[in-house]
Design an enzyme around this catalytic site. Structure first.
Site, PDB file in Angstrom:
ATOM      1  N   HIS A 172     -51.831 -21.603   7.465  1.00  0.00           N
ATOM      2  CA  HIS A 172     -51.793 -21.234   9.085  1.00  0.00           C
ATOM      3  C   HIS A 172     -50.526 -21.592   9.556  1.00  0.00           C
ATOM      4  O   HIS A 172     -50.367 -22.662  10.046  1.00  0.00           O
ATOM      5  CB  HIS A 172     -53.006 -21.135  10.049  1.00  0.00           C
ATOM      6  CG  HIS A 172     -52.715 -19.900  10.903  1.00  0.00           C
ATOM      7  ND1 HIS A 172     -53.690 -19.464  11.432  1.00  0.00           N
ATOM      8  CD2 HIS A 172     -51.786 -20.256  11.332  1.00  0.00           C
ATOM      9  CE1 HIS A 172     -52.498 -18.927  12.667  1.00  0.00           C
ATOM     10  NE2 HIS A 172     -51.390 -19.683  12.364  1.00  0.00           N
ATOM     11  N   HIS A 218     -46.211 -21.686  11.456  1.00  0.00           N
ATOM     12  CA  HIS A 218     -45.087 -20.431  11.832  1.00  0.00           C
ATOM     13  C   HIS A 218     -43.816 -20.740  11.667  1.00  0.00           C
ATOM     14  O   HIS A 218     -43.180 -21.578  12.366  1.00  0.00           O
ATOM     15  CB  HIS A 218     -45.543 -20.741  13.218  1.00  0.00           C
ATOM     16  CG  HIS A 218     -45.950 -20.121  14.088  1.00  0.00           C
ATOM     17  ND1 HIS A 218     -46.359 -18.164  14.042  1.00  0.00           N
ATOM     18  CD2 HIS A 218     -47.957 -20.670  13.975  1.00  0.00           C
ATOM     19  CE1 HIS A 218     -47.681 -17.814  14.042  1.00  0.00           C
ATOM     20  NE2 HIS A 218     -48.113 -19.395  14.489  1.00  0.00           N
ATOM     21  N   ASN A 233     -45.272 -13.096  13.016  1.00  0.00           N
ATOM     22  CA  ASN A 233     -45.234 -12.554  13.893  1.00  0.00           C
ATOM     23  C   ASN A 233     -43.341 -13.433  14.945  1.00  0.00           C
ATOM     24  O   ASN A 233     -43.453 -14.158  16.263  1.00  0.00           O
ATOM     25  CB  ASN A 233     -46.184 -13.725  15.554  1.00  0.00           C
ATOM     26  CG  ASN A 233     -45.485 -14.952  15.110  1.00  0.00           C
ATOM     27  OD1 ASN A 233     -45.735 -15.292  14.693  1.00  0.00           O
ATOM     28  ND2 ASN A 233     -46.385 -15.720  16.947  1.00  0.00           N
ATOM     29  N   LYS A 235     -52.693 -10.286   8.989  1.00  0.00           N
ATOM     30  CA  LYS A 235     -52.817 -11.300  10.285  1.00  0.00           C
ATOM     31  C   LYS A 235     -52.971 -10.007  11.670  1.00  0.00           C
ATOM     32  O   LYS A 235     -52.563  -9.144  11.911  1.00  0.00           O
ATOM     33  CB  LYS A 235     -51.387 -11.606  10.572  1.00  0.00           C
ATOM     34  CG  LYS A 235     -51.522 -12.533  12.377  1.00  0.00           C
ATOM     35  CD  LYS A 235     -52.845 -13.541  11.780  1.00  0.00           C
ATOM     36  CE  LYS A 235     -52.707 -14.533  13.123  1.00  0.00           C
ATOM     37  NZ  LYS A 235     -52.565 -15.344  13.595  1.00  0.00           N
ATOM     38  N   HIS A 273     -56.560 -13.320  14.787  1.00  0.00           N
ATOM     39  CA  HIS A 273     -56.615 -13.739  15.789  1.00  0.00           C
ATOM     40  C   HIS A 273     -57.575 -13.644  16.335  1.00  0.00           C
ATOM     41  O   HIS A 273     -57.378 -12.926  17.153  1.00  0.00           O
ATOM     42  CB  HIS A 273     -55.217 -14.092  16.455  1.00  0.00           C
ATOM     43  CG  HIS A 273     -54.889 -15.003  17.523  1.00  0.00           C
ATOM     44  ND1 HIS A 273     -54.069 -16.018  17.701  1.00  0.00           N
ATOM     45  CD2 HIS A 273     -55.179 -14.859  18.376  1.00  0.00           C
ATOM     46  CE1 HIS A 273     -54.446 -16.066  19.073  1.00  0.00           C
ATOM     47  NE2 HIS A 273     -54.978 -15.936  19.669  1.00  0.00           N
ATOM     48  N   HIS A 324     -57.575 -21.008  12.855  1.00  0.00           N
ATOM     49  CA  HIS A 324     -57.827 -22.042  13.645  1.00  0.00           C
ATOM     50  C   HIS A 324     -58.570 -22.503  15.283  1.00  0.00           C
ATOM     51  O   HIS A 324     -58.458 -21.486  16.031  1.00  0.00           O
ATOM     52  CB  HIS A 324     -56.428 -21.520  15.569  1.00  0.00           C
ATOM     53  CG  HIS A 324     -55.518 -20.321  15.185  1.00  0.00           C
ATOM     54  ND1 HIS A 324     -56.736 -19.627  16.123  1.00  0.00           N
ATOM     55  CD2 HIS A 324     -54.560 -19.777  14.960  1.00  0.00           C
ATOM     56  CE1 HIS A 324     -56.170 -18.484  16.453  1.00  0.00           C
ATOM     57  NE2 HIS A 324     -54.764 -18.041  15.804  1.00  0.00           N
ATOM     58  N   ASP A 346     -50.991 -24.379  12.158  1.00  0.00           N
ATOM     59  CA  ASP A 346     -50.573 -23.105  13.761  1.00  0.00           C
ATOM     60  C   ASP A 346     -49.366 -24.067  13.590  1.00  0.00           C
ATOM     61  O   ASP A 346     -48.902 -23.940  15.289  1.00  0.00           O
ATOM     62  CB  ASP A 346     -51.375 -23.096  14.161  1.00  0.00           C
ATOM     63  CG  ASP A 346     -51.384 -21.981  14.774  1.00  0.00           C
ATOM     64  OD1 ASP A 346     -50.050 -20.817  15.093  1.00  0.00           O
ATOM     65  OD2 ASP A 346     -52.390 -21.949  16.008  1.00  0.00           O
ATOM     66  N   HIS A 357     -41.159 -24.150  19.350  1.00  0.00           N
ATOM     67  CA  HIS A 357     -40.589 -24.074  20.989  1.00  0.00           C
ATOM     68  C   HIS A 357     -39.690 -24.548  21.065  1.00  0.00           C
ATOM     69  O   HIS A 357     -40.296 -25.747  20.734  1.00  0.00           O
ATOM     70  CB  HIS A 357     -41.262 -23.234  21.825  1.00  0.00           C
ATOM     71  CG  HIS A 357     -42.556 -22.568  20.971  1.00  0.00           C
ATOM     72  ND1 HIS A 357     -42.366 -20.974  20.919  1.00  0.00           N
ATOM     73  CD2 HIS A 357     -44.190 -22.347  21.099  1.00  0.00           C
ATOM     74  CE1 HIS A 357     -43.390 -19.785  21.550  1.00  0.00           C
ATOM     75  NE2 HIS A 357     -44.213 -20.924  20.822  1.00  0.00           N
ATOM     76  N   ALA A 416     -46.942 -20.621  23.873  1.00  0.00           N
ATOM     77  CA  ALA A 416     -47.819 -21.746  23.696  1.00  0.00           C
ATOM     78  C   ALA A 416     -47.294 -21.786  22.483  1.00  0.00           C
ATOM     79  O   ALA A 416     -46.747 -21.051  21.911  1.00  0.00           O
ATOM     80  CB  ALA A 416     -48.731 -20.494  23.568  1.00  0.00           C
TER      81      ALA A 416
END
Ligand code: DOR
Ligand code: ZN
Length: 344
Positions: free
Chosen positions: A15, A17, A43, A100, A137, A175, A248, A252, A264
């Site tokens: 998992h 990003h 995403n 997802k 999620h 998660h 996860d 950012h 988040a």
């Protein structure tokens, strides 16, 4: 295994990003240095909703990690409007490995997510037929539900009925953060797995408020009470094949985190396996790290385990306090803290 060195089969991140553009150029090589494969979240803005978009995204990741053998495993972002034919295309692509589900509005870039689960029943039916896993999620977005209860309520309201309706559909509860998440996974003897992040193994919700508000410890699902952290550690270190590694890692920029409405996400790709080693060591269970990090996820998804190994050594080092990205910065997980393990 000596007490200051650990060699394990190369792990995978189930998992992750990776973002796009400059951010991806920075973070993808960090994951590629540690992991053989990763399930890449869709995403982005706009989200990856079609097989064609996933193909282009995959090519850009391969370019950013060209000097490694890293294999990105792609996912599609499920929306109310996803067509059944898109699932057929995903299957035919051979590189799209899952779909997802984000409840609309649950987290970063989830506004295109699913508004009512029955809107996507036809798509789930086809995924079940074609053996494409559904990644969840697992939080409700109902404003009347306390933010700390969103996972437990999701299990009762959405997941239990969903599993009854699609018993042959493989699902991953992503998660997990609660005792209820662990217990539910343990109650199911097939077609359900769960990923666990390093932050949910290492921290409880006090970390968000320690000495003031700590935006770099804000992620979704949010950190929970200590009893939940303990349940997650027990599950991860138990050797039970239903639990596997998924960082996860969700970068950012500092500005977007340290804001009146901070994003988040916790960025952990810079030292992911080391964070898990720390959590397992604290639990006296380093001998279980390899199964959690390198076997269970591959077995669940039906991939072969890697033959290559990685070695991590007891070698204290200090995590940088920030990582530059153009003119901006990312504040990494455990910024400025000393970590006892280091990948060779
Ligand atoms: O903390 C999170 N960050 N949780 C998510 O579900 C999404 C992620 C992100 O993309 O930033
Ligand atoms: Zn995520």
């Amino acid at each position: 295994m000596s007490s200051d060195s650990l060699t394990i089969i190369q792990p995978d991140d189930w998992h992750l990003h990776l973002r796009d553009g400059e951010m991806m150029q920075l973070v993808a090589p960090m994951t590629a240095k540690q992991f053989g494969r990763a399930i890449v979240m869709p995403n982005l803005r706009p989200p990856i909703t079609t097989a064609d978009q996933a193909l282009k995204y995959r090519e850009s990741i391969l370019k950013a990690t060209f000097d490694s053998e890293f294999l990105p495993l792609m996912t599609l972002y499920l929306t109310d409007n996803t067509e059944v034919e898109e699932i057929d295309k995903a299957k035919a692509s051979s590189f799209i490995k899952a779909v997802k589900y984000y409840p609309a509005g649950a987290t970063t870039n989830s506004d295109s997510g699913v508004t009512r689960i029955d809107n996507v029943y036809p798509v789930l039916e086809r995924m079940q037929d074609l053996a494409i896993p559904l990644l969840l999620h697992g939080e409700v977005t109902d404003e009347h539900v306390d933010v700390f209860d969103r996972e437990a309520v999701f299990i009762d309201r959405i997941l239990i009925p969903l599993r009854q309706k699609f018993p042959e559909l493989k699902m991953v509860l992503e998660h997990i953060t609660t005792q209820q998440g662990v217990d539910y996974v343990l109650s199911q003897d097939k077609n359900l797995g769960a990923t666990i992040t390093p932050q949910h193994l290492l921290l409880n919700r006090n970390a968000i408020f320690k000495g003031g508000i700590n935006p770099h410890h804000y992620c979704l699902p949010i950190l929970k009470r200590e009893i939940h952290r303990e349940a997650l550690v027990k599950a991860a270190t138990s050797g039970d094949p239903r639990f596997f590694l998924g960082t996860d890692s969700a970068p950012h920029t500092q500005i977007n985190k340290e804001s009146a409405c901070g994003c988040a996400g916790i960025f952990s790709a810079h030292a992911a396996i080391e964070f898990y080693a720390l959590a397992f060591e604290r639990a006296g269970a380093l001998h279980q790290l390899e199964a959690f990090a390198s076997f269970h996820g591959a077995d669940f998804y039906g991939f072969s385990r890697h033959s290559k190994t990685i070695t991590i050594k007891k070698e204290p080092w200090t995590i940088p306090s920030e990582i530059n990205i153009g003119k901006a910065k990312i504040i990494p997980f455990m910024a400025g803290e000393e970590l006892s393990w280091k990948i060779s």
